[in-house]
Design a protein around this motif. Sequence first.
Motif, short mmCIF file in Angstrom:
data_model
loop_
_atom_site.label_atom_id
_atom_site.label_comp_id
_atom_site.label_asym_id
_atom_site.label_seq_id
_atom_site.Cartn_x
_atom_site.Cartn_y
_atom_site.Cartn_z
N THR A 94 0.88 -1.21 0.08
CA THR A 94 -0.02 0.12 0.07
C THR A 94 1.00 1.14 0.04
O THR A 94 2.05 1.31 0.35
N HIS A 95 0.25 2.41 -0.40
CA HIS A 95 1.03 3.59 -0.26
C HIS A 95 0.13 4.91 0.67
O HIS A 95 -1.03 4.55 0.62
N ALA A 96 0.60 5.51 1.27
CA ALA A 96 0.01 6.63 2.00
C ALA A 96 -0.61 7.55 1.14
O ALA A 96 -1.53 8.38 1.46
N ASP A 98 -2.25 8.63 -3.06
CA ASP A 98 -2.91 7.79 -4.09
C ASP A 98 -1.94 7.43 -5.03
O ASP A 98 -0.90 8.24 -5.21
N GLU A 99 -1.95 6.48 -5.90
CA GLU A 99 -0.99 6.08 -7.05
C GLU A 99 -1.82 6.23 -8.42
O GLU A 99 -2.70 5.58 -8.48
N VAL A 100 -1.34 7.32 -9.15
CA VAL A 100 -2.13 7.54 -10.35
C VAL A 100 -1.10 7.58 -11.47
O VAL A 100 0.05 7.83 -11.59
N GLU A 137 -4.44 -2.09 -1.20
CA GLU A 137 -3.54 -3.19 -1.30
C GLU A 137 -3.41 -3.49 -2.82
O GLU A 137 -4.43 -3.90 -3.49
N HIS A 138 -2.58 -3.41 -3.23
CA HIS A 138 -2.32 -3.69 -4.56
C HIS A 138 -0.77 -4.22 -5.13
O HIS A 138 0.21 -4.13 -4.18
N TRP A 139 -0.61 -4.65 -6.32
CA TRP A 139 0.72 -4.92 -6.91
C TRP A 139 0.98 -4.49 -8.44
O TRP A 139 -0.18 -4.15 -8.76
FE LIG Z 1 2.03 0.71 -5.85
#
Ligand SMILES: [Fe+2]
Length: 174
Positions: A94-96, A98-100, A137-139
């Motif tokens: 996860t990240h704190a 957003d992942e764009v 939660e991602h990859w």
């Molecule tokens: Fe990521």
Amino acid sequence: MPTITRPDGSVVTRAAEAERLVRSLGLGVAKAAPAASLALGRVIAGRRLTDEDSRQILAANRHLLPASHVGADVFALFPGTPGLGTLRFHRCHTHADDEVRFILAGEGIFGFVLPGGDQIEIMVEAGDLLRVPAGTEHWFRLGPRRTVVAVRLFGANPDWRADYTGTEILFPTE
Ligand SMILES: [Fe+2]
């Protein structure tokens, strides 16, 4: 809607089901044709990204990017890119922020852990703009062509720290 796959290899073909899955994760999914630019052509042909290419690609695509983020850069991965076999994002994290990502060329595969524990993978290709909310939660892994050129959009804290969750990825590894 990008192609969504389940761990058994089946593809989610019903639009309503695909939309339900995307909604359950809170993903932002949009589509816009990337701006053609000499720099992008040069990067793809040469399999190499320079700072000047990055600047020109960002300038050409600026109008397509959401204004809600404070910064952006370009990243490019090709067959032969050093470290390709050990991508640090091919583990659940996860990240704190957003992942764009706005995909300009090639493709990438984002995997997600759904509320309840099931998993899906979403293939993003040129023109896909994907927003993964903070805490999801991602990859990430490369697609069959082992090539992706994309814009990364930064929030207020662009440190890209990945908090690994230890969740096992249920999809077959390459
Ligand atoms: Fe990521």
